[in-house]
Scaffold this active site. Structure first.
Site, PDB file in Angstrom:
ATOM      1  N   THR A   7      29.722  35.048  44.128  1.00 38.24           N
ATOM      2  CA  THR A   7      28.772  33.936  44.216  1.00 38.24           C
ATOM      3  C   THR A   7      28.500  33.516  45.645  1.00 38.24           C
ATOM      4  OG1 THR A   7      29.360  33.101  42.021  1.00 38.24           O
ATOM      5  CG2 THR A   7      28.371  31.529  43.547  1.00 38.24           C
ATOM      6  N   THR A  79      34.657  34.309  42.257  1.00 34.07           N
ATOM      7  CA  THR A  79      35.780  33.489  41.799  1.00 34.07           C
ATOM      8  C   THR A  79      36.333  33.915  40.444  1.00 34.07           C
ATOM      9  OG1 THR A  79      34.288  31.862  40.806  1.00 34.07           O
ATOM     10  CG2 THR A  79      34.979  31.476  43.089  1.00 34.07           C
ATOM     11  N   ASP A  80      35.575  34.691  39.676  1.00 33.98           N
ATOM     12  CA  ASP A  80      36.034  35.068  38.339  1.00 33.98           C
ATOM     13  C   ASP A  80      37.407  35.721  38.357  1.00 33.98           C
ATOM     14  OD1 ASP A  80      33.775  34.076  37.166  1.00 33.98           O
ATOM     15  OD2 ASP A  80      32.853  36.015  36.729  1.00 33.98           O
TER      16      ASP A  80
END
Length: 317
Positions: A7, A79-80
């Site tokens: 992201t 971030t996942d």
């Protein structure tokens, strides 16, 4: 700094939403106040993929490049999977120089994008003497979290990363790294030169579980992490299934709650933690199911047998 995408590097170039498009150099160039810190940053565009697409092979590859670096390192990514990649880096690397993983929850096209602030704090942490010896850490929202503790706890909040067991290691305050507690142990297991491909599954227990999922995957995996109820409990109907599996492969007992340790001697009913550990399951201790899976996968890929796996988990419990 190694850029893996995520992201933090996304722009509205995709047909249905943002996609990773910005280079590591573009990310650094967009950080306000970085020039004033006097920190020199060398950037590497390593991958440009969303966090969900980062693979174990990607992490092994970036770890090998980090080994060649004599300075602090920052890894930016989606971030996942940060909580898992950071922990694997922590296992792979024994260096004292900081290894900092960061990213963003709000992409650069949104108001209040958090990427530049997170990247600045991460670079300041990587350049700090205070951060030496902490192992791999995740820096987010000016908090410094140990890789073995941190979890993503919210789908969209900028305060998503939390360390339920022990809290943050420290904070970045006015550009200065302030460490308030340090890990009591670090476990380093360098990758074996003859690493093998293995498959490790995480299977959560659910109300009324009969063990059908465990039975379905039994012949397709090399190890299993059971994300059990509470302190390490499974339904009575699952007991014989997990007992049989534990006789064939390493089966790790973790809690699906995400906080606290698997217990050892408190409960004594059939399917309790003491019953399951007595049947050969391996306690994950304070490691959550996803961290336990990373550790088990790495150990098995390095050729550890069940007894050796049990010993390493005992050190981490």
């Amino acid at each position: 700094m190694f850029g893996l995408g995520g992201t933090i590097a996304m722009t509205a170039d995709g047909p249905g939403g943002v996609v990773p498009a910005l280079s590591a150099g573009q990310l650094v160039a967009a950080v306000p106040g970085l020039a004033e810190t006097g920190i020199s940053v060398e950037v590497r565009d390593f991958r440009r993929v969303p966090g969900a697409a980062v693979s174990l092979a990607d992490v092994y590859a970036v770890a090998a490049e980090i080994e060649k670096c004599s300075a602090g390192v920052v890894v930016t990514q989606g971030t996942d999977t940060i909580e898992e990649t950071a922990f694997l880096l922590d296992l792979l690397l024994s260096r004292d120089e900081p290894v900092v993983v960061t990213g963003a929850m709000r992409n650069p096209t949104l108001a209040g994008a958090d990427g530049p602030a997170n990247l600045l704090a991460a670079i300041q942490t990587a350049a700090s003497e205070e951060a030496r010896g902490l192992g791999a850490v995740v820096v987010f929202a000016d908090e410094i979290h140990a890789a073995r503790r941190v979890r993503k706890t919210h789908t969209s909040s900028c305060a998503t990363f939390q360390s339920v067991n022990g809290g943050p290691l420290g904070y970045v305050v006015e550009g200065r790294v302030r460490v308030v507690n340090r890990p009591v142990r670090r476990t380093s297991v360098p990758r074996s030169a003859e690493s093998r491909d293995v498959t490790v599954a995480v299977v959560p227990m659910v109300l009324g579980d009969t063990g059908v999922v465990l039975e379905a995957i039994a012949d397709r995996v090399d190890g299993i992490v059971v994300a059990a109820f509470g302190a390490g409990h499974v339904p009575e109907g699952v007991v014989e299934v997990v007992s049989g599996l534990a006789a064939r492969m390493p089966v790790v007992l973790a809690s699906r709650t995400g906080g606290g340790s698997v217990l050892a001697t408190t409960y004594g009913f059939r399917g309790s933690e003491s019953d399951l550990l007595g049947r050969g399951l391996i306690s994950a201790g304070f490691l959550d199911a996803y961290k336990a899976r990373i550790l088990l996968h790495h150990l098995l890929s390095c050729g550890f047998d069940t007894d050796a796996v049990r010993a390493v988990f005992a050190e981490n419990a």
